[in-house]
Motif scaffolding. Structure first.
Motif, PDB file in Angstrom:
ATOM      1  N   ILE A  72      24.904  43.305  32.157  1.00 41.21           N
ATOM      2  CA  ILE A  72      26.308  43.155  32.995  1.00 41.21           C
ATOM      3  C   ILE A  72      27.233  44.002  32.312  1.00 41.21           C
ATOM      4  N   PRO A  73      28.394  44.224  32.966  1.00 40.61           N
ATOM      5  CA  PRO A  73      29.404  44.915  32.213  1.00 40.61           C
ATOM      6  C   PRO A  73      30.053  44.271  31.140  1.00 40.61           C
ATOM      7  N   ASP A  74      30.583  45.052  30.262  1.00 39.06           N
ATOM      8  CA  ASP A  74      31.473  44.397  29.170  1.00 39.06           C
ATOM      9  C   ASP A  74      32.735  43.635  29.449  1.00 39.06           C
ATOM     10  N   GLY A  75      33.058  42.702  29.317  1.00 43.10           N
ATOM     11  CA  GLY A  75      34.244  42.162  29.588  1.00 43.10           C
ATOM     12  C   GLY A  75      34.756  40.692  28.583  1.00 43.10           C
ATOM     13  N   ASP A  76      35.599  39.972  29.305  1.00 47.63           N
ATOM     14  CA  ASP A  76      36.343  38.740  28.472  1.00 47.63           C
ATOM     15  C   ASP A  76      35.494  37.591  29.302  1.00 47.63           C
ATOM     16  N   ALA A  77      36.260  36.544  28.891  1.00 44.40           N
ATOM     17  CA  ALA A  77      35.796  35.003  29.388  1.00 44.40           C
ATOM     18  C   ALA A  77      36.038  35.210  30.660  1.00 44.40           C
ATOM     19  N   PHE A  78      37.156  35.603  31.212  1.00 46.76           N
ATOM     20  CA  PHE A  78      37.445  35.757  32.656  1.00 46.76           C
ATOM     21  C   PHE A  78      36.375  36.478  33.580  1.00 46.76           C
ATOM     22  N   GLY A  79      36.168  37.635  32.898  1.00 48.98           N
ATOM     23  CA  GLY A  79      35.040  38.319  33.692  1.00 48.98           C
ATOM     24  C   GLY A  79      33.665  37.781  33.734  1.00 48.98           C
ATOM     25  N   PHE A  80      33.366  36.871  32.656  1.00 47.16           N
ATOM     26  CA  PHE A  80      31.996  36.325  32.816  1.00 47.16           C
ATOM     27  C   PHE A  80      32.255  35.064  33.658  1.00 47.16           C
ATOM     28  N   ALA A  81      33.219  34.241  33.949  1.00 46.99           N
ATOM     29  CA  ALA A  81      33.661  33.567  34.886  1.00 46.99           C
ATOM     30  C   ALA A  81      33.325  33.799  36.278  1.00 46.99           C
ATOM     31  N   GLU A  82      33.815  35.285  36.434  1.00 45.82           N
ATOM     32  CA  GLU A  82      33.847  35.710  37.762  1.00 45.82           C
ATOM     33  C   GLU A  82      32.166  35.656  38.090  1.00 45.82           C
ATOM     34  N   LEU A  83      31.557  35.902  37.398  1.00 48.84           N
ATOM     35  CA  LEU A  83      29.890  36.122  37.403  1.00 48.84           C
ATOM     36  C   LEU A  83      29.482  34.713  38.111  1.00 48.84           C
ATOM     37  N   TYR A  84      30.043  33.664  37.465  1.00 41.33           N
ATOM     38  CA  TYR A  84      29.713  32.496  37.789  1.00 41.33           C
ATOM     39  C   TYR A  84      30.257  31.902  39.087  1.00 41.33           C
ATOM     40  N   TYR A  85      31.634  31.994  39.122  1.00 38.41           N
ATOM     41  CA  TYR A  85      32.473  31.284  40.283  1.00 38.41           C
ATOM     42  C   TYR A  85      32.441  32.156  41.524  1.00 38.41           C
ATOM     43  N   LYS A  86      32.305  33.341  41.467  1.00 38.03           N
ATOM     44  CA  LYS A  86      32.395  34.354  42.432  1.00 38.03           C
ATOM     45  C   LYS A  86      33.952  34.248  43.113  1.00 38.03           C
ATOM     46  N   LEU A  87      34.795  34.271  42.095  1.00 38.05           N
ATOM     47  CA  LEU A  87      36.134  34.257  42.491  1.00 38.05           C
ATOM     48  C   LEU A  87      36.820  35.211  41.633  1.00 38.05           C
ATOM     49  N   GLN A  88      38.214  35.419  42.091  1.00 38.19           N
ATOM     50  CA  GLN A  88      39.014  36.490  41.375  1.00 38.19           C
ATOM     51  C   GLN A  88      40.568  35.652  41.342  1.00 38.19           C
ATOM     52  N   GLY A  89      41.232  36.430  40.577  1.00 36.98           N
ATOM     53  CA  GLY A  89      42.531  36.163  40.581  1.00 36.98           C
ATOM     54  C   GLY A  89      43.097  34.761  40.167  1.00 36.98           C
ATOM     55  N   GLN A  90      43.904  34.165  41.097  1.00 36.63           N
ATOM     56  CA  GLN A  90      44.475  33.067  40.782  1.00 36.63           C
ATOM     57  C   GLN A  90      43.639  31.882  40.962  1.00 36.63           C
ATOM     58  N   GLU A  91      42.665  32.155  42.107  1.00 39.47           N
ATOM     59  CA  GLU A  91      41.704  31.356  42.526  1.00 39.47           C
ATOM     60  C   GLU A  91      40.573  30.986  41.359  1.00 39.47           C
ATOM     61  N   LEU A  92      40.383  32.201  40.672  1.00 36.42           N
ATOM     62  CA  LEU A  92      39.323  31.820  39.464  1.00 36.42           C
ATOM     63  C   LEU A  92      40.093  30.948  38.319  1.00 36.42           C
ATOM     64  N   LEU A  93      41.524  31.362  38.191  1.00 38.87           N
ATOM     65  CA  LEU A  93      42.195  30.771  37.027  1.00 38.87           C
ATOM     66  C   LEU A  93      42.062  29.117  37.198  1.00 38.87           C
ATOM     67  N   GLN A  94      42.401  28.836  38.658  1.00 33.47           N
ATOM     68  CA  GLN A  94      42.418  27.252  39.152  1.00 33.47           C
ATOM     69  C   GLN A  94      41.032  26.854  39.036  1.00 33.47           C
ATOM     70  N   ALA A  95      39.935  27.731  39.464  1.00 35.91           N
ATOM     71  CA  ALA A  95      38.661  26.962  39.025  1.00 35.91           C
ATOM     72  C   ALA A  95      38.427  26.515  37.714  1.00 35.91           C
ATOM     73  N   ILE A  96      38.898  27.567  36.894  1.00 35.97           N
ATOM     74  CA  ILE A  96      38.486  27.228  35.190  1.00 35.97           C
ATOM     75  C   ILE A  96      39.460  25.799  34.941  1.00 35.97           C
ATOM     76  N   ASN A  97      40.431  25.893  35.310  1.00 31.90           N
ATOM     77  CA  ASN A  97      41.379  24.798  34.893  1.00 31.90           C
ATOM     78  C   ASN A  97      40.772  23.540  35.403  1.00 31.90           C
ATOM     79  N   ASP A  98      40.346  23.618  36.825  1.00 26.54           N
ATOM     80  CA  ASP A  98      39.723  22.504  37.131  1.00 26.54           C
ATOM     81  C   ASP A  98      38.238  21.898  36.696  1.00 26.54           C
ATOM     82  N   ASP A  99      37.696  22.918  36.534  1.00 27.85           N
ATOM     83  CA  ASP A  99      36.103  22.648  36.097  1.00 27.85           C
ATOM     84  C   ASP A  99      36.221  22.130  34.626  1.00 27.85           C
ATOM     85  N   LEU A 100      37.171  22.678  33.761  1.00 26.29           N
ATOM     86  CA  LEU A 100      37.189  22.488  32.454  1.00 26.29           C
ATOM     87  C   LEU A 100      38.192  21.158  31.851  1.00 26.29           C
TER      88      LEU A 100
END
Length: 316
Positions: A72-100
């Motif tokens: 997988i490409p080098d990245g940060d926690a948000f890039g890793f989360a993209e691989l799991y949630y298949k989301l980006q941008g504000q939708e990704l941040l909202q998913a992380i906020n809700d899930d955790l």
């Protein structure tokens, strides 16, 4: 108000909790991240056939990853989360906020209210409880439970002022140890116990005590630790002997065990400040004597709560 990357990093130990949460979805019941200083040992990568090729480390206050197979490409926690949630941008941040369950959107609307902010601090204090034991050290049955503010008030008070002075006048190390063991009450900062033994832990407090012994310049060490960019000091005070320091910090047991956290922090202190720590901190039931220290430090987030369950600290 929109949820920001910074707000998420502030609530997830620089993003380490994001990796831990997502990896636990693939490997339930396992230790998915093992800390070694600011780095983590290799973890299994669900995006690389579960091979232990995932390397996570904190860089510039953000958890980042690489994969030794380049799966997988080098990245940060948000890039890793993209691989799991298949989301980006504000939708990704909202998913992380809700899930955790970070409740960042609620915090934005509510924490400006001083009453609710005070309530949050009081709940934090009630959660970080640990056992208090009456002297002597041979007594292994706790008398009551306390929180950090309770203990801070004891330490800066007069309950053990005379005994601390007496101890520091004793020149014979053997006699000093004997006096300390017989005359000082103590606590187990890492949790509540039915009796002082690791196997009899009732509930971990999320706190860890680091002991520094025989320090030639205590003021210098205090400043270093209070300014540390990675660990936030919860409580700090000079040991009964007068030449050591007790440093109480929070640890995240969702990332690693108590012992693993201790070893990682010990490695970090050795690497960063070239300081060895007392290995006894590895024990969850590690006892900590309560001396007098009028200049003890407590994290300012606690003092505004004015919250204590102890009526008369001088007569505990």
């Amino acid at each position: 108000m929109q949820i920001s990357r910074k707000a998420i990093l502030d609530k997830t130990s620089y993003g380490l909790n994001i990796y831990a949460h997502l990896l636990r979805q693939y490997y339930p019941g396992k230790t998915v991240l093992s800390l070694s200083g600011k780095d983590c040992t290799p973890s299994p990568n669900p995006f690389n056939k579960d091979k232990s090729t995932l390397m996570v480390k904190v860089v510039d206050n953000c958890a980042r990853h690489t994969d030794s197979d380049k799966a997988i490409p080098d990245g940060d926690a948000f890039g890793f989360a993209e691989l799991y949630y298949k989301l980006q941008g504000q939708e990704l941040l909202q998913a992380i906020n809700d899930d955790l369950n970070l409740h960042i959107d609620k915090d934005d609307n509510q924490t400006s209210n001083a009453g609710e902010e005070l309530d949050l601090i009081q709940r934090k204090l009630s959660m970080t409880r640990f056992s208090y034991f009456k002297k002597p050290i041979s007594n292994i049955r706790p008398s009551l439970e306390m929180n950090l503010l309770d203990v801070y008030q004891i330490i800066i008070g007069n309950a053990f002022a005379d005994k601390t002075k007496t101890l520091r006048k004793i020149e014979d190390p053997k006699q000093a140890r004997k006096y300390k063991a017989s005359n000082f009450d103590y606590v187990t900062f890492s949790g509540t116990f039915s009796k002082r033994k690791d196997a009899d832990l009732k509930k971990h407090s999320g706190l860890l005590t680091i002991d520094f012994d025989h320090i030639p310049n205590l003021d210098k060490l205090k400043k270093l630790l209070l300014a540390d960019e990675y660990f936030e000091t919860e409580l700090m005070f000079v040991s009964p002997s007068g030449d050591g320091l007790k440093w109480i910090i929070s640890i995240d047991l969702s990332l690693a065990t108590h012992a693993e956290n201790f070893q990682a922090i010990a490695n970090y202190l050795k690497h960063t400040y070239n300081i060895e720590v007392d290995k006894s901190g590895r024990d969850i039931s590690r006892s900590c004597f309560l001396p007098h220290d009028s200049e003890a430090y407590i994290n300012p987030k606690y003092t505004s709560s004015n919250h204590s369950n102890t009526k008369d600290h001088d007569s505990i």
